[in-house]
Design a protein around this motif. Structure first.
Motif, mmCIF file in Angstrom:
data_model
loop_
_atom_site.group_PDB
_atom_site.id
_atom_site.type_symbol
_atom_site.label_atom_id
_atom_site.label_comp_id
_atom_site.label_asym_id
_atom_site.label_seq_id
_atom_site.Cartn_x
_atom_site.Cartn_y
_atom_site.Cartn_z
ATOM 1 N N GLY A 166 0.841 4.061 -2.830
ATOM 2 C CA GLY A 166 0.671 5.489 -2.525
ATOM 3 C C GLY A 166 1.801 6.319 -3.095
ATOM 4 O O GLY A 166 1.577 7.383 -3.680
ATOM 5 N N PHE A 172 -6.099 1.600 -2.193
ATOM 6 C CA PHE A 172 -5.421 0.377 -2.653
ATOM 7 C C PHE A 172 -5.479 -0.700 -1.568
ATOM 8 O O PHE A 172 -5.763 -1.869 -1.838
ATOM 9 N N ALA A 173 -5.241 -0.280 -0.310
ATOM 10 C CA ALA A 173 -5.248 -1.238 0.808
ATOM 11 C C ALA A 173 -6.645 -1.808 1.037
ATOM 12 O O ALA A 173 -6.809 -3.005 1.283
ATOM 13 N N PHE A 232 1.615 7.062 -6.759
ATOM 14 C CA PHE A 232 0.611 8.035 -7.195
ATOM 15 C C PHE A 232 1.053 9.471 -6.917
ATOM 16 O O PHE A 232 0.383 10.417 -7.313
ATOM 17 N N LEU A 280 -1.951 17.072 -10.728
ATOM 18 C CA LEU A 280 -3.294 17.618 -10.531
ATOM 19 C C LEU A 280 -3.244 18.877 -9.656
ATOM 20 O O LEU A 280 -3.901 19.881 -9.960
ATOM 21 N N GLY A 287 -7.711 9.225 -4.863
ATOM 22 C CA GLY A 287 -6.535 10.090 -4.762
ATOM 23 C C GLY A 287 -6.788 11.455 -5.389
ATOM 24 O O GLY A 287 -6.445 12.493 -4.810
ATOM 25 N N SER A 288 -7.426 11.462 -6.569
ATOM 26 C CA SER A 288 -7.710 12.727 -7.254
ATOM 27 C C SER A 288 -8.708 13.564 -6.452
ATOM 28 O O SER A 288 -8.561 14.789 -6.334
ATOM 29 N N GLY A 345 -3.405 13.283 -1.698
ATOM 30 C CA GLY A 345 -3.700 12.427 -2.849
ATOM 31 C C GLY A 345 -2.999 11.085 -2.734
ATOM 32 O O GLY A 345 -3.599 10.025 -2.961
ATOM 33 N N ALA A 346 -1.723 11.114 -2.372
ATOM 34 C CA ALA A 346 -0.945 9.864 -2.274
ATOM 35 C C ALA A 346 -1.480 8.988 -1.132
ATOM 36 O O ALA A 346 -1.598 7.764 -1.279
ATOM 37 N N ALA A 374 -7.334 5.596 -7.842
ATOM 38 C CA ALA A 374 -6.952 6.798 -8.595
ATOM 39 C C ALA A 374 -7.993 7.904 -8.426
ATOM 40 O O ALA A 374 -7.647 9.081 -8.271
ATOM 41 N N VAL A 427 -6.963 15.242 -3.631
ATOM 42 C CA VAL A 427 -6.195 16.420 -4.078
ATOM 43 C C VAL A 427 -7.129 17.627 -4.180
ATOM 44 O O VAL A 427 -6.824 18.710 -3.662
ATOM 45 N N LEU A 459 0.256 15.333 -0.902
ATOM 46 C CA LEU A 459 0.371 14.294 0.128
ATOM 47 C C LEU A 459 -0.976 13.609 0.370
ATOM 48 O O LEU A 459 -1.047 12.381 0.489
ATOM 49 N N SER A 486 0.834 -1.212 0.000
ATOM 50 C CA SER A 486 0.000 0.000 0.000
ATOM 51 C C SER A 486 0.862 1.253 0.000
ATOM 52 O O SER A 486 0.538 2.252 -0.664
ATOM 53 N N TYR A 539 -4.827 7.475 -2.133
ATOM 54 C CA TYR A 539 -4.612 6.397 -3.121
ATOM 55 C C TYR A 539 -4.137 5.129 -2.407
ATOM 56 O O TYR A 539 -4.651 4.033 -2.649
ATOM 57 N N GLY A 540 -3.149 5.280 -1.510
ATOM 58 C CA GLY A 540 -2.628 4.120 -0.783
ATOM 59 C C GLY A 540 -3.713 3.468 0.061
ATOM 60 O O GLY A 540 -3.820 2.236 0.120
#
Lengths: 235, 105
Positions: free
Chosen positions: A170, B101-102, A173, A180, B72-73, B93-94, B69, B76, B91, A166, B97-98
């Motif tokens: 992260g 994903f998890a 991305f 963005l 995450g967007s 956003g990341a 994705a 942001v 940060l 994960s 996303y993580g």
């Protein structure tokens, strides 16, 4: 006094480069890991980041090396991917109201990556002055993060993030999120047609031709629309 | 270091430097303020960043990572609009996303 201003401007550039540092270090770390996975030595990975300093081209380079692609085919592919950078310098100077580049442009120009260009434009849009020292600060912190991240990733080796998928996801991305955020920081209502055409052009050409062609097409089509729309507004 | 790898890096690196640094030697003072070339360069910035965002989102959709994705967007946007901070938004956003994903793993 001039020295003081120079130091202040370098710090100002470094602060603007902070999000790039945060984005670059993990991506470069991933690059270092991927490069060693593809069979490059840590020194080869770091020299690639030092001399090529182009994320997308570097990831493509390790894929080409791993696939055993020929030298000139690899050069042509990687050079084609980097062609978009031709537009960045003149565009940044234009935005900063500069008729000639600030001192040292032949050196700091090497640091004009996609993200540095975007961050520079964003800073200018927020009223910051584009001096040579400012650009040095911005480009140096970004370059240091890229080379440093590569070194740490290459030394950590191929299985560095295997236990934390994960976190790996992260980090992967981070640059997309940065693009963005940069887009939001520089966009204005009048530029919506430019953005729409760039997005559609990129997606369409990526599917029909190739992702590299999609990047060139999106950028040029968007800029052409901006040329036409800007001309109508000025008339 | 293998010579063929170094040669590839050196040749491509030289082109990258030339593409980034040499166009700034164009004499911008001769360019008319409202001319087509000036408008083209002015529009290049926003077009380039939009393009790079689209190009980096496409592999997410193609690779079945649409939900992370989009999360995450959205993060942001949610952080940038009130804070106007590129750092915080990136940060967020990341992290989103993580987290996405998890959750889907």
């Amino acid at each position: 006094m001039a020295q003081e201003l120079g130091a202040q401007d370098i710090r100002r550039g470094a602060v603007v480069g902070l999000p790039i540092m945060l984005g670059y270090f993990p991506i470069a770390f991933s690059f270092g890991v991927a490069a060693t996975k593809a069979g490059l030595s840590p020194i080869e990975a770091v020299v690639m980041s030092l001399l090529m300093y182009s994320g997308a081209a570097q990831f493509m380079a390790i894929a080409l090396v791993a696939a055993g692609a020929g030298f000139w085919l690899s050069v042509a592919t990687l050079v084609g991917m980097s062609l978009r950078h031709v537009l960045y310098g003149p565009s940044l100077l234009r935005a900063g109201g500069q008729s000639v580049p600030p001192k040292g442009a032949l050196l700091w120009g090497f640091g004009l990556t996609d993200e540095v260009f975007g961050a520079g434009l964003g800073a200018i849009a927020r009223g910051q002055a584009m001096t040579g020292a400012f650009i040095w600060g911005l480009t140096l912190v970004s370059y240091a993060a890229w080379v440093g991240g590569t070194a740490v990733g290459a030394l950590a080796g191929a299985s560095a993030l295997a236990a934390w998928p994960s976190v790996d996801a992260g980090l992967s991305f981070m640059l997309t999120a940065l693009f963005l955020a940069l887009l939001l920081s520089i966009m204005q209502r009048a530029q919506l047609p430019v953005i729409a055409v760039a997005l559609v052009g990129t997606v369409a050409c990526s599917f029909v031709i190739s992702p590299t062609a999609g990047i060139m097409a999106g950028m040029i089509l968007g800029a052409l629309v901006g040329t036409v729309v800007g001309g109508r507004d000025a008339a | 270091m293998r010579p063929e790898i170094f040669a590839l890096i050196a040749v491509v690196g030289a082109f990258v430097w030339a593409f980034r640094a040499l166009p700034m030697r164009l004499d911008m003072a001769k360019m008319p303020e409202k001319g087509a070339l000036a408008r083209f360069f002015a529009a290049t910035g926003v077009a380039a960043i939009a393009t790079l965002f689209a190009a980096s989102m496409l592999p997410e959709f193609a690779g079945g990572r649409t939900v992370p994705a989009l999360l995450g967007s959205a993060a942001v946007l949610a952080l940038y609009l009130p804070s106007r901070s590129v750092v915080l938004a990136t940060l967020a956003g990341a992290i989103a996303y993580g987290a996405g994903f998890a959750l889907l793993a």
